[in-house]
Motif scaffolding. Sequence first.
Motif, PDB file in Angstrom:
ATOM      1  N   ALA A   1       0.694  -1.108  -0.062  1.00  0.00           N
ATOM      2  CA  ALA A   1       0.028   0.005  -0.056  1.00  0.00           C
ATOM      3  C   ALA A   1       0.956   1.174  -0.078  1.00  0.00           C
ATOM      4  O   ALA A   1       0.343   2.407  -0.566  1.00  0.00           O
ATOM      5  CB  ALA A   1      -0.961   0.212   1.258  1.00  0.00           C
ATOM      6  N   THR A   2       1.962   1.142   0.465  1.00  0.00           N
ATOM      7  CA  THR A   2       2.998   2.327   0.564  1.00  0.00           C
ATOM      8  C   THR A   2       3.412   2.749  -0.823  1.00  0.00           C
ATOM      9  O   THR A   2       3.615   4.066  -1.139  1.00  0.00           O
ATOM     10  CB  THR A   2       4.528   1.843   1.188  1.00  0.00           C
ATOM     11  N   LEU A   3       3.392   1.901  -1.817  1.00  0.00           N
ATOM     12  CA  LEU A   3       3.419   2.208  -3.236  1.00  0.00           C
ATOM     13  C   LEU A   3       2.768   3.564  -3.845  1.00  0.00           C
ATOM     14  O   LEU A   3       3.037   4.345  -4.460  1.00  0.00           O
ATOM     15  CB  LEU A   3       3.672   1.184  -4.072  1.00  0.00           C
ATOM     16  N   ALA A   4       1.364   3.165  -3.347  1.00  0.00           N
ATOM     17  CA  ALA A   4       0.282   4.229  -4.011  1.00  0.00           C
ATOM     18  C   ALA A   4       0.426   5.605  -3.263  1.00  0.00           C
ATOM     19  O   ALA A   4       0.333   6.575  -3.923  1.00  0.00           O
ATOM     20  CB  ALA A   4      -1.053   3.718  -3.314  1.00  0.00           C
ATOM     21  N   SER A   5       1.642   5.649  -2.428  1.00  0.00           N
ATOM     22  CA  SER A   5       1.684   7.104  -1.657  1.00  0.00           C
ATOM     23  C   SER A   5       3.184   7.746  -2.457  1.00  0.00           C
ATOM     24  O   SER A   5       3.461   8.797  -1.843  1.00  0.00           O
ATOM     25  CB  SER A   5       1.743   6.988  -0.192  1.00  0.00           C
ATOM     26  N   LEU A   6       3.598   7.258  -3.264  1.00  0.00           N
ATOM     27  CA  LEU A   6       4.880   7.420  -4.073  1.00  0.00           C
ATOM     28  C   LEU A   6       4.649   8.992  -4.634  1.00  0.00           C
ATOM     29  O   LEU A   6       5.441   9.936  -4.161  1.00  0.00           O
ATOM     30  CB  LEU A   6       5.648   6.668  -4.886  1.00  0.00           C
ATOM     31  N   GLY A   7       3.620   9.180  -5.379  1.00  0.00           N
ATOM     32  CA  GLY A   7       3.426  10.142  -6.120  1.00  0.00           C
ATOM     33  C   GLY A   7       4.582  10.987  -6.692  1.00  0.00           C
ATOM     34  O   GLY A   7       5.441  10.039  -7.351  1.00  0.00           O
ATOM     35  N   THR A   8       5.025  12.315  -6.816  1.00  0.00           N
ATOM     36  CA  THR A   8       6.106  12.747  -7.531  1.00  0.00           C
ATOM     37  C   THR A   8       7.246  13.210  -6.728  1.00  0.00           C
ATOM     38  O   THR A   8       8.281  13.335  -7.236  1.00  0.00           O
ATOM     39  CB  THR A   8       5.624  13.848  -8.191  1.00  0.00           C
ATOM     40  N   ASP A   9       7.129  13.020  -5.229  1.00  0.00           N
ATOM     41  CA  ASP A   9       7.957  13.153  -4.432  1.00  0.00           C
ATOM     42  C   ASP A   9       8.619  12.169  -3.519  1.00  0.00           C
ATOM     43  O   ASP A   9       9.241  12.236  -2.273  1.00  0.00           O
ATOM     44  CB  ASP A   9       7.717  14.586  -3.739  1.00  0.00           C
ATOM     45  N   GLY A  10       7.900  10.927  -3.559  1.00  0.00           N
ATOM     46  CA  GLY A  10       8.023   9.841  -2.720  1.00  0.00           C
ATOM     47  C   GLY A  10       9.332   8.711  -3.260  1.00  0.00           C
ATOM     48  O   GLY A  10       9.257   8.624  -4.316  1.00  0.00           O
ATOM     49  N   ALA A  11       9.714   8.268  -2.066  1.00  0.00           N
ATOM     50  CA  ALA A  11      10.750   6.995  -2.688  1.00  0.00           C
ATOM     51  C   ALA A  11      10.710   5.797  -1.721  1.00  0.00           C
ATOM     52  O   ALA A  11      10.256   6.185  -0.506  1.00  0.00           O
ATOM     53  CB  ALA A  11      12.102   7.592  -2.569  1.00  0.00           C
ATOM     54  N   ILE A  12      11.115   4.826  -2.186  1.00  0.00           N
ATOM     55  CA  ILE A  12      11.366   3.844  -1.254  1.00  0.00           C
ATOM     56  C   ILE A  12      13.011   3.194  -1.564  1.00  0.00           C
ATOM     57  O   ILE A  12      13.479   3.102  -2.455  1.00  0.00           O
ATOM     58  CB  ILE A  12      10.299   2.358  -1.633  1.00  0.00           C
ATOM     59  N   VAL A  13      13.468   2.877  -0.287  1.00  0.00           N
ATOM     60  CA  VAL A  13      14.927   2.702  -0.096  1.00  0.00           C
ATOM     61  C   VAL A  13      15.217   1.030   0.185  1.00  0.00           C
ATOM     62  O   VAL A  13      14.445   0.527   1.151  1.00  0.00           O
ATOM     63  CB  VAL A  13      15.717   3.723   0.823  1.00  0.00           C
ATOM     64  N   ARG A  14      16.310   0.549  -0.324  1.00  0.00           N
ATOM     65  CA  ARG A  14      16.642  -0.867   0.036  1.00  0.00           C
ATOM     66  C   ARG A  14      17.214  -0.705   1.604  1.00  0.00           C
ATOM     67  O   ARG A  14      18.237   0.275   1.653  1.00  0.00           O
ATOM     68  CB  ARG A  14      17.640  -1.432  -0.930  1.00  0.00           C
ATOM     69  N   LYS A  15      17.074  -1.606   2.188  1.00  0.00           N
ATOM     70  CA  LYS A  15      17.633  -1.664   3.626  1.00  0.00           C
ATOM     71  C   LYS A  15      18.955  -1.663   3.601  1.00  0.00           C
ATOM     72  O   LYS A  15      19.650  -0.692   4.434  1.00  0.00           O
ATOM     73  CB  LYS A  15      17.142  -2.879   4.159  1.00  0.00           C
ATOM     74  N   LYS A  16      19.805  -2.130   2.738  1.00  0.00           N
ATOM     75  CA  LYS A  16      21.277  -2.307   2.741  1.00  0.00           C
ATOM     76  C   LYS A  16      21.650  -0.915   2.626  1.00  0.00           C
ATOM     77  O   LYS A  16      22.719  -0.225   3.233  1.00  0.00           O
ATOM     78  CB  LYS A  16      21.904  -3.087   1.820  1.00  0.00           C
ATOM     79  N   PHE A  17      21.258   0.001   1.591  1.00  0.00           N
ATOM     80  CA  PHE A  17      21.633   1.225   1.440  1.00  0.00           C
ATOM     81  C   PHE A  17      21.171   2.180   2.485  1.00  0.00           C
ATOM     82  O   PHE A  17      22.059   3.152   2.823  1.00  0.00           O
ATOM     83  CB  PHE A  17      20.797   1.678   0.004  1.00  0.00           C
TER      84      PHE A  17
END
Length: 861
Positions: A607-623
Amino acid sequence: MTSVALKGLAGRKLRTLLTALAIVLGVAMISGTFVLTDTIHSAFDQIFRGSYDNTAAVISGKKVTDFATGGSPTVPQSLVAKVRELDGVESATGQIFNLNDSSDYGKLIGRDGKVIGSSGNPTFAFGLDPSRPDLLPLDIASGHWAVASDEVVIDSSSAKKEHFAVGDRIGVAVQGPTRYFRIVGTAKFGSVDSLGGATFAIFNVPTAQKLLHKEGQYDAILVSSKQGVSPESLTREIAPLLPANAQVETGEEQAKQNSKDISEFTKFLQMFLLAFGGIALFVGAFVIANTLSITVSQRTREFATLRTLGASRRQLLRSVLLEGFVTGLFASVTGLVLGLGLAKGLSAAMKALELDLPQTGTVFATRTVVVSILLGVIGTMLATIAPAIRATRVPPIAAVREGATLPKGRIARHRVLSSLLTVAVSVALLGYGLFAPGVGAGPRLLALAVGVLALFVGVAMGSSKLVRPLVKLVGAPSRRLGGTEGALANENANRNPARTAATAAALMIGLALVTAVATLGAGLRESDRAALRHQVVADYVVTSQNGWDPLSVAAGNAAAAAPGVELASAVRNEQSKILGDEARVDGIDPSTISSAYRYDWVQGSNATLASLGTDGAIVRKKFADKHHIAVGETIRVMNPAGRQSSFVVRGIYTQPKFGSIDPVVGSVAISQQAFAKTFDRPQNAYVFLNVKGGATDGETAALQKALTGYPEAKLHDRHGWVEERAKGIDKLLALLYVLLALSVIVSLFGMVNTLVLSVFERTREIGMLRAVGMSRRQTRRMITHESVITALIGAGLGLPLGVFLAGLITRALSDQGVSFTVPIVPLIAFAVVAVVAGLLASIAPARRAARLRPLEALKYE
């Protein structure tokens, strides 16, 4: 004593030749490596220097990242007019030309509809301005440069191979569907016909700009100076005109920079191949030490006679060392010459693995001669020291004794203890290299290399104690099925355990390394497959032909529009710089990606993916862990052109442990809408497809039909894609097997050596066997059985040792998700290889033994 040593070598031509062969192959590998890499580097150097021969200054975009999917940064077209107005400028022109960037691809299509060239090599698209011939980076070989929008110039190598001539029409796919152009010329880089297996298509500049989506932009602006104006002063004059994301260098500086990038690759290739040459030399040293030990034992009466005639121990030592030096020098010179042929073989092997590289005239440097001969001679001399010392221990009284033998040395009396200590030291070094925290790459690699070599030496030292039980095990088939010949072969193998062990040790090293590679490769392959199956849940995956080149957005759209497609989710990616580190950023469709790819969430959910919009990001844990990034924080992403954008972290995901080594997705993911604003010229990495009813032959055919006009695209079902990705490991394993085969061949000559010397030593014994009724055929069988038993002893030592080494490495990589898998079928195959090696090694000695005449053999001393 010098003349005695040289006459002795001349009188034992066959033994000397067989001994030298062990070093010849190792030196040939070293010489061939230098010749190959020097030739490749020379070709690239000619290409880069020739490209800027008449260029005083080169204006280009500043490089923020090492690689960019959408191509390197560009400079504005409007800058050319400003540069031309400068006092020191003679001429200036913009080009679409960057040899260090394969993202601007232009695939030539053959008459069969397939892409010309191998999938592992780049396929360039250039745009050149023929109105400035002095600044052209290539030479026209036939015809003329492209002027109209339907004209193309292709590389002369492709034209020759595919039988295209000026006037023919050819298909070219440039980041989109295939278009057809008329060939108006062929071109090449000076004396270098092409970039190895690479191809290129050259258009006029406006056509290239349109095809590559670089309207109003150039890759570089090439500038020539007026007479009397130095390149350095010209660059200083140009610099104030440049925007912040552009730079100017002299033509010579640009050529050196391009060449430097390639030098890093050729240096890595050189060190990689030299390591295998070193292994072959190491095995060769084993062979020579064993051979000379046997010959010293057989020449006990000769050395004793010399001692009786007044020769001192020092003179005997010099004599044997001189024999080693002459043998090593002869072998090194021979190997040096053979290296020229081996360089061609290595080049062919790389071509077969789709790693074909440009080459020009063969480069045979002085360094190649000096290093090859020094290593060969030093390796031979080191292997000669122990036998030479043994020769000095021959007492003069042995000259009058029948069957006199050499006294045991100090080390031989404590062989088991020495072996155990050496193995213990080797295991400690391996543990340090694999598991010690905070150790630099240099000390770690040194500890591993010394540890592995020490392990082989330690096992070889103590292997004589294992010969009898191993002969009982591996010699059982010979005893049961080989009759009298098989029984005698078992006794011969047991007669001198130290010699049998030393002969088998050379083969042990080669088989141990091959086994370690196979075992580690099996674990990597299975771990890779498991990680990929877990992540990708789509029915189909569309990629570029080689799997790592970018895929045009148009190809993805064509696949999405195919009949039966229920869901299409494209993943775009590009390199960026975030918090000072290079990181890959993905552009995803938040509404579809979770149906094709499984994110393992640490914080967040689908559900988090729907909140990305034009200014959101998801980040890999290692990074995120490395840079201490938390949900809610803002990160700044710098694109390859230096432009920055800000994103708020909405979630953190992880991947299967092994998946982090070669990840399917990047370190950061943003929406495709945001991706289009952040990065120039976006292209796809993958297109995931789900179809009604799952993957079937009918759906596959429909999708392939939809992609017919896009030769850069390759369709896989989920299983096929997983297997295709895993093939990368298989190609690496194939290359390692080819290189390690050299050490196995060296050990083969070692077995031939020992068997030939054994036949010499047992001449009277064989004559007696023939006198009491043994036929020539039975004699050959006896020698063959003995050779196979010795080879199987090598396998019995090498296979477990290789599995042990692979187990240690796997344990060190366990935190990366690498599993331990024993490849049963390859291990059986390696045992069969050992048998074949034994059979081949026995051919010449067995024939020699069978040809001995009984009466002459009985008189032999």
